[in-house]
Structures are given as C-alpha cells and as structure tokens.
Design an enzyme around this catalytic site. Structure first.
Site, mmCIF file in Angstrom:
data_model
loop_
_atom_site.group_PDB
_atom_site.id
_atom_site.type_symbol
_atom_site.label_atom_id
_atom_site.label_comp_id
_atom_site.label_asym_id
_atom_site.label_seq_id
_atom_site.Cartn_x
_atom_site.Cartn_y
_atom_site.Cartn_z
ATOM 1 N N HIS A 54 0.573 -1.324 -0.243
ATOM 2 C CA HIS A 54 0.079 0.244 0.064
ATOM 3 C C HIS A 54 1.264 1.564 0.003
ATOM 4 C CE1 HIS A 54 -2.319 -2.952 2.247
ATOM 5 N NE2 HIS A 54 -3.235 -2.295 1.745
ATOM 6 N N ASP A 57 2.798 1.800 3.112
ATOM 7 C CA ASP A 57 3.196 0.697 4.043
ATOM 8 C C ASP A 57 4.568 1.234 3.785
ATOM 9 O OD1 ASP A 57 0.833 -1.049 4.780
ATOM 10 O OD2 ASP A 57 1.497 -1.895 2.522
ATOM 11 N N MET A 88 2.267 -5.494 -7.814
ATOM 12 C CA MET A 88 1.450 -4.696 -8.079
ATOM 13 C C MET A 88 0.616 -4.561 -6.545
ATOM 14 S SD MET A 88 -1.698 -5.732 -4.707
ATOM 15 C CE MET A 88 -1.819 -7.274 -4.129
ATOM 16 N N GLU A 217 -9.923 -13.131 -2.896
ATOM 17 C CA GLU A 217 -8.903 -13.758 -1.682
ATOM 18 C C GLU A 217 -9.905 -14.824 -0.695
ATOM 19 O OE1 GLU A 217 -6.962 -10.911 1.547
ATOM 20 O OE2 GLU A 217 -7.749 -12.141 3.190
HETATM 21 C C1 DIG Z 1 -6.851 -7.025 2.716
HETATM 22 O O1 DIG Z 1 -7.606 -8.449 2.229
HETATM 23 C C2 DIG Z 1 -6.729 -6.075 1.570
HETATM 24 C C3 DIG Z 1 -5.018 -5.187 2.132
HETATM 25 O O2 DIG Z 1 -4.773 -5.542 2.404
HETATM 26 C C4 DIG Z 1 -5.153 -5.117 1.316
HETATM 27 O O3 DIG Z 1 -5.786 -3.805 0.031
HETATM 28 C C5 DIG Z 1 -5.571 -5.732 -0.312
HETATM 29 C C6 DIG Z 1 -4.164 -6.095 -1.612
HETATM 30 O O4 DIG Z 1 -3.975 -8.013 -2.126
HETATM 31 N N1 DIG Z 1 -5.914 -7.016 0.648
HETATM 32 MN MN MN Z 2 -6.571 -9.315 0.457
HETATM 33 MN MN MN Z 3 -7.914 -10.730 4.641
#
Ligand code: DIG
Ligand code: MN
Ligand code: MN
Length: 383
Positions: A54, A57, A88, A217
């Site tokens: 990010h 970060d 990314m 995710e």
């Molecule tokens: C959380 O699952 C999100 C944040 O950590 C970020 O914006 C994104 C990047 O993979 N996953």
């Molecule tokens: Mn994520």
């Molecule tokens: Mn998560």
C-alpha cells in the site's frame, strides 16, 4: 522433492503481511516495526519472488517529498540487491480517520476528492516501482446502518471513481490493470461489492471494463460462506482473474488471514490444482500474516509455510492428475457425447420429441465417494 520456492513460482507477499506487528482489536503490537528495506531482505531470505505494498506501507502518509524520495531510493536499492520485483501495488484508503466513512463512496465529496488525489499519487508510486496490477480493496466502502447511505448512490460513486482512475491511467500511458478485491464485511458492518459475483457484475458497468478484473481472496469469499474455487473459476473463465490473495480461514470467523493451507488443505488443494491446471500466470500472493504469538523467526516460518504448502499441493495435484484409478474414474464419469447442444429449430423440435428413461438416468452410480476418497488418500500421502 525439495519444495523450495524459486522466482518461477511467483510467490509474493505484501509489506503489510510479513510486516504485520500483531496488533488486533484487543491487543497492542507484539513485534517491533521493520523498515521496508528490512522486509525486502526478510522476503529474499525466505525465497519470495516479489513484494507488494500500500502507498503508506512504503511512504508514511505525512512524509515530506524529500523523505519520500529517500525511502523510494532505498527501497529500489533493496530490490536491486535482492532481485525482488513489485508486481502489485494498492492504496491505503482505510486506515486514516478521513476515510472512516469510506473513500470513493463517502458521503463527503471532499473525502471522495481526497481519495482520488491519494490514489493517483499511489498509482504513480506503484508504477514507479514496477507494478502492473493495481488492487482496490474497499475496506471502508460500506455502512453500519443503511440509514446513512443510499446503496445505489454508493455504486454510482464507486463507478465514478474507477472510471476517473481508468482514464487517468490511460492518459498517463501506464501499463497497469485494476483488480477489485471483494470482502463482505469487516471493518465496516457491511462492505459494498461483497463477493466476486458482485464485482464481476459491477465491472460490466464501467467505461473501460477491459482494464478491470478481480483479486479474489480466500478468506473473504469464505467469510461469505462461499466456495472460493468457484468464484476464482468464474473470474478466470471470464478473463478477469488478474491477481489472487492466498491465505486461509475458519468458517464463521472474522478475517483471519491465516497461513495458506493452515485450516483447509483440501480446498487449498483444489485451488492450487485449478491454478496449475489452467496455467494461471499471475502472482501467487499471500495476503496473510503470522500468529500474534510469533517473533520474526515465526514470521519467517509463516512465510516459508505459505510457499512450501503451495508447492506440496502442486505436487499432490500432479500426482492426482497422474493417478490411473482417479483418471479412470473421471473418464467413466465424463463418458458419452459431451459436445454442447447447439440450438437450431430442428434440434429443439427433435429434442422435444426424444424419449428419456429418467429411471435409468437416476439409477446411474457416479462413483464420487470413491473419487473423493482417492483424493483424500493422495492428500494424506498414502497413494
Ligand atoms: C486485505 O485483504 C486487502 C488489503 O490488505 C489490500 O488492500 C489488499 C491487497 O491484496 N488486500
Ligand atoms: Mn487481501
Ligand atoms: Mn483478508
């Protein structure tokens, strides 16, 4: 088999993952902060291919331009030293109190403008470090009460922001694709674009849908009680699997972001098998973090575990694909003419007149018990 990661595996971690300090809603940090440079070297030590971040970060939100330049210079030097890459990048639109009611969907137009300002600068930073995928996780884009925000208006604001940012990337000539990351809730009571399905539908309404895909995710779809593989497969089949966040999650819990395969190795197996079978070429990004109980030795064990489990399951997938009894069962299950029934008036008329022995259709044994038992035995290492 050594199960040692190599750059060809494209294993990546976010700075925020191995840099997670162990803070949670009920406890203070348990680990000291490491600098981005120290985190790059930690990831190189464990064998990662790349590192993601990010904006904040890497560059603190209140850094001066001079501080920004120095931080980025040091970070790039660490990348050159270690050979790690940055596939990314993303924006932190969820930590600062300014975003307490969302960023792109905030009711406050000044916050929406600030979110665009911050995201454009973060995109510049990500591209400067080599990113070609840009993730949008709308962690604060939601509500605790629907009295506060019209969901239709929220959708329009999200679309306006993404259309604006797609136009910005095109004007800048960046080689960059956007990946939406759905999540059903947490930290907001409910988050918009809650699942892969919501996001895939939303993308079709954008000015430049070809620029926008998915970053599904594991934990997030499972929080919604969904089969993660099915969401990934639908995104892939639509040409929209631009990135993926790997971790693990127990059902009915908050977002646990556990080490990959730590909870459900069987679903992790089917996911790895899918990604390898279809030839997914993107990063295998672990958006996860070590238990709060761990020191940085434990953080390295966490990172090594993510990659090692992926490689072990990749070998299990090869074994499954080569298993004669499994393949014989699959051939039997998929026997017959599998070609699609293409419509024509003649086909429709003939099909309507065709007779079917539905009792015979219902009586067929499909051998899924045997097939699943063989799968479990491959995973348990007895085949
Ligand atoms: C959380 O699952 C999100 C944040 O950590 C970020 O914006 C994104 C990047 O993979 N996953
Ligand atoms: Mn994520
Ligand atoms: Mn998560």
């Amino acid at each position: 088999m050594s199960y040692t990661p190599s750059p060809a595996d494209k294993f990546t971690f976010g700075l925020w993952t191995v840099g997670n300090l162990g803070r949670d809603p009920f406890g203070e940090p348990v680990r000291r902060p490491l600098t981005p440079v120290e985190l790059v070297h930690l990831l190189a030590e464990v064998g990662a291919y790349g590192v993601n971040f990010h904006d904040n970060d890497l560059v603190p939100i209140d850094a001066t331009p001079a501080e920004r330049e120095q931080i980025v210079r040091d970070f790039k030097a660490a990348l050159r030293e270690t050979g790690l890459v940055v596939p990314m990048a993303t924006t932190n639109l969820f930590s600062d109190p300014a975003f307490k009611d969302g960023a792109f969907t905030s009711n406050d137009p000044a916050v929406r403008a600030y979110a665009l300002h911050k995201t454009m600068r973060a995109i510049d930073l990500g591209v400067e470090c080599g990113a070609t995928t840009y993730v949008f996780w709308g962690g604060r884009e939601g509500v605790e009460t629907d009295a506060a925000k019209d969901p239709v208006e929220a959708s329009k604001r999200f679309r306006e922001a993404l259309n604006f940012l797609c136009a910005y990337v095109r004007d800048q000539g960046y080689d960059l694709r956007f990946a939406l990351e759905p999540k059903p809730n947490e930290p907001r009571g409910d988050i918009y674009l809650a699942t892969v399905g919501h996001a895939l539908a939303f993308i079709t309404t954008l000015d430049h849908p070809e620029m926008v895909g998915l970053n599904p995710e594991v934990a997030h779809e499972q929080m919604a009680g969904l089969n993660f593989l099915h969401g990934v497969a639908q995104a892939w089949e639509m040409g929209k699997l631009f990135h993926i966040d790997l971790n693990d999650q127990a059902p009915g819990r908050y977002d646990q972001d556990f080490r990959f395969g730590a909870v459900n190795p069987k679903s992790a197996f089917f996911l790895v098998k899918f990604l390898e079978d279809v030839g997914y070429q993107g990063s295998r990004h672990f958006d996860a973090h070590a238990y709060r109980t761990e020191s940085y030795e434990g953080v390295k064990a966490f990172a090594r575990g993510c990659m090692r489990t992926y490689l072990i399951l990749k070998e299990k997938a090869r074994q499954w694909n080569a298993d004669p009894e499994i393949q014989a069962l699959l051939a039997e299950i998929n026997a017959g003419d599998q070609s699609p029934i293409a419509y024509s008036p003649a086909t429709a008329a003939a099909l309507k007149e065709r007779s079917f022995d539905r009792h015979a259709l219902g009586a067929r044994n499909l051998a899924y018990e045997r097939l699943d038992q063989l799968t479990v035995e491959v995973l348990l290492g007895v085949r």
